[in-house]
Design a protein around this motif. Structure first.
Motif, PDB file in Angstrom:
ATOM      1  N   PRO A  38     -18.021   2.227  11.969  1.00 41.80           N
ATOM      2  CA  PRO A  38     -17.125   1.600  10.979  1.00 41.80           C
ATOM      3  C   PRO A  38     -17.048   0.081  11.124  1.00 41.80           C
ATOM      4  O   PRO A  38     -16.874  -0.625  10.131  1.00 41.80           O
ATOM      5  N   THR A  39     -17.173  -0.432  12.357  1.00 39.09           N
ATOM      6  CA  THR A  39     -17.017  -1.874  12.549  1.00 39.09           C
ATOM      7  C   THR A  39     -18.260  -2.620  12.068  1.00 39.09           C
ATOM      8  O   THR A  39     -18.165  -3.700  11.484  1.00 39.09           O
ATOM      9  N   ILE A  41     -20.149  -1.517   9.649  1.00 41.83           N
ATOM     10  CA  ILE A  41     -20.049  -1.432   8.181  1.00 41.83           C
ATOM     11  C   ILE A  41     -19.084  -2.506   7.669  1.00 41.83           C
ATOM     12  O   ILE A  41     -19.376  -3.213   6.700  1.00 41.83           O
ATOM     13  N   GLU A  42     -17.959  -2.669   8.363  1.00 39.37           N
ATOM     14  CA  GLU A  42     -16.980  -3.675   7.937  1.00 39.37           C
ATOM     15  C   GLU A  42     -17.573  -5.089   8.014  1.00 39.37           C
ATOM     16  O   GLU A  42     -17.390  -5.904   7.104  1.00 39.37           O
ATOM     17  N   LEU A  43     -18.306  -5.356   9.099  1.00 38.50           N
ATOM     18  CA  LEU A  43     -18.918  -6.692   9.223  1.00 38.50           C
ATOM     19  C   LEU A  43     -19.907  -6.936   8.078  1.00 38.50           C
ATOM     20  O   LEU A  43     -19.902  -7.992   7.444  1.00 38.50           O
ATOM     21  N   THR A  45     -20.110  -5.537   5.116  1.00 36.55           N
ATOM     22  CA  THR A  45     -19.425  -5.681   3.830  1.00 36.55           C
ATOM     23  C   THR A  45     -18.753  -7.050   3.734  1.00 36.55           C
ATOM     24  O   THR A  45     -18.822  -7.726   2.700  1.00 36.55           O
ATOM     25  N   THR A  46     -18.127  -7.464   4.832  1.00 37.60           N
ATOM     26  CA  THR A  46     -17.419  -8.745   4.835  1.00 37.60           C
ATOM     27  C   THR A  46     -18.391  -9.903   4.615  1.00 37.60           C
ATOM     28  O   THR A  46     -18.130 -10.804   3.810  1.00 37.60           O
ATOM     29  N   GLY A 240     -20.835  -1.559  17.021  1.00 36.81           N
ATOM     30  CA  GLY A 240     -19.524  -2.003  16.562  1.00 36.81           C
ATOM     31  C   GLY A 240     -18.831  -2.903  17.577  1.00 36.81           C
ATOM     32  O   GLY A 240     -18.050  -3.787  17.206  1.00 36.81           O
ATOM     33  N   LEU A 247     -16.669 -10.236  13.609  1.00 31.64           N
ATOM     34  CA  LEU A 247     -15.506 -10.241  12.714  1.00 31.64           C
ATOM     35  C   LEU A 247     -14.420 -11.167  13.267  1.00 31.64           C
ATOM     36  O   LEU A 247     -13.784 -11.906  12.522  1.00 31.64           O
TER      37      LEU A 247
END
Ligand SMILES: *Cc1c(COP(=O)(O)O)cnc(C)c1O
Length: 344
Positions: A38-39, A41-43, A45-46, A240, A247
């Protein structure tokens, strides 16, 4: 050797801060080769959002990020146009040719990092039936920003990218330090990336993470780069933990790049007051100087005895970063002054 080492060799030498380490420790992770971290993926996307692109991909290094991008843009026997002293061409082991079967067509960089458009035009090979079969297919223009610390003029980038597009070429930016460029010119990351089909961004330079680069571009391009990342051995598992550092850096270490730029200015001013040293350029977080050749080895050793790590050469570069405070800059300048004073 002093307790506190002032390391001016590069902005790659930063250590993760306690806050960054805490963010890494607290990261939620999965297995990114399975695509469920998830981390990461978040990076991705960000960074895609911040850079104004459809998608992004987390890679272990800037070298691999540039190479995966080149391989995603070009096929075997295609050619890319690049600066003679661009990192991608000169400092990445020739990976485009060695591993990508991509032919580099280097062009002499202008001092400001640009590649003259007339020279780009002359380097593009004709293709099609007949004589065209002689040539590699020119496919991509690759630029670098910042270049030796300098922000490449936005007007040039716009013009070169438009020219390349008009000739059917894709465009890639080696944006290892594109955040420095954005901060220095007061633009958003998206503005600094907007003329390019793909941009590679380093997190282990001024942004201060231990590892990591992010490649951004269209969904299609990133999908191809994703496959090449696997081929190049860059698929990582609980990455992540590393993405969490990135992040954290996006939140805490972007605006502060302005401090590095001010510290570089301070360093340049300090050194300019020393007779034996000629400051040639200062831009963003880098200072370039000329030092008499017969002093280089002695000065480097003297600095090291006094707690400063620097690569001292006739054409030397000093780099400011997260772990260099204004007092460190002053202390460094003082040591250099003392060295030359001691030479009488
Ligand atoms: C550091 C750097 C890279 C990537 O280097 P890695 O050490 O592989 O992360 C690419 N381009 C430029 C201009 C760089 O300074």
């Amino acid at each position: 050797m002093a307790d506190h080492i002032i390391d001016l060799r590069s902005d790659t030498v930063t250590r993760p801060t306690p806050g960054m380490l805490a963010a890494m420790t607290a990261a939620r992770v999965g297995d990114d080769v399975w695509g469920d971290d998830p981390t990461v993926i978040e990076l991705q996307t960000t960074v895609a959002d911040l850079s104004g692109k459809e998608a992004a991909l987390f890679l272990p290094s800037g070298t691999q990020s540039n190479l995966a991008a080149l391989m995603a843009h070009c096929e075997r026997g295609d050619e890319y146009i690049v600066g003679q002293i661009a990192h991608t061409y000169r400092c990445e082991g020739g990976g485009a040719a060695v591993l990508g079967s991509i032919v580099p067509q280097p062009i002499e960089n202008e001092p400001d990092g640009s590649l003259p458009i007339g020279k780009i035009a002359a380097a593009i090979k004709p293709h099609g039936p007949g004589l065209g079969t002689h040539y590699a297919r020119t496919r991509l223009l690759a630029l670098e920003n910042t270049f030796n610390g300098q922000v490449v003029p936005a007007s040039y980038i716009r013009e070169a990218a438009a020219f390349a597009r008009g000739k059917g070429l894709a465009t890639h930016l080696d944006g290892a330090r594109v955040f420095n460029a954005a901060v220095a010119q007061g633009s958003s990351l998206a503005q600094a990336c907007e003329d390019f089909d793909s941009v590679s961004i380093c997190f282990s330079k001024g942004l201060g993470t231990p590892v990591g680069s992010v490649l951004t571009g269209s969904r299609d391009l990133i999908q191809r780069a994703h496959r090449w990342r696997k081929v190049l051995g860059g698929g990582m598992r609980q990455s992540g933990f590393l993405a969490a550092a990135c992040l954290y850096a996006l939140e805490h270490h972007v605006e502060r790049l302005a401090e590095d730029h001010l510290n570089a200015e301070r360093l340049a001013q300090g050194l300019a007051s020393i007779e034996e040293i000629e400051v040639t350029t200062q831009a963003t977080n880098m200072v370039f100087v000329r030092i008499p050749a017969d002093h280089c080895a002695l000065l480097e050793a003297y600095l090291s005895e006094h707690g400063v790590l620097a690569d001292v050469e006739p054409e030397a570069r000093f780099v400011t970063h997260l772990d260099v405070a204004p007092e460190d800059v002053d202390a460094f300048v003082e040591v250099v002054k003392r060295y030359f004073a001691s030479c009488g």
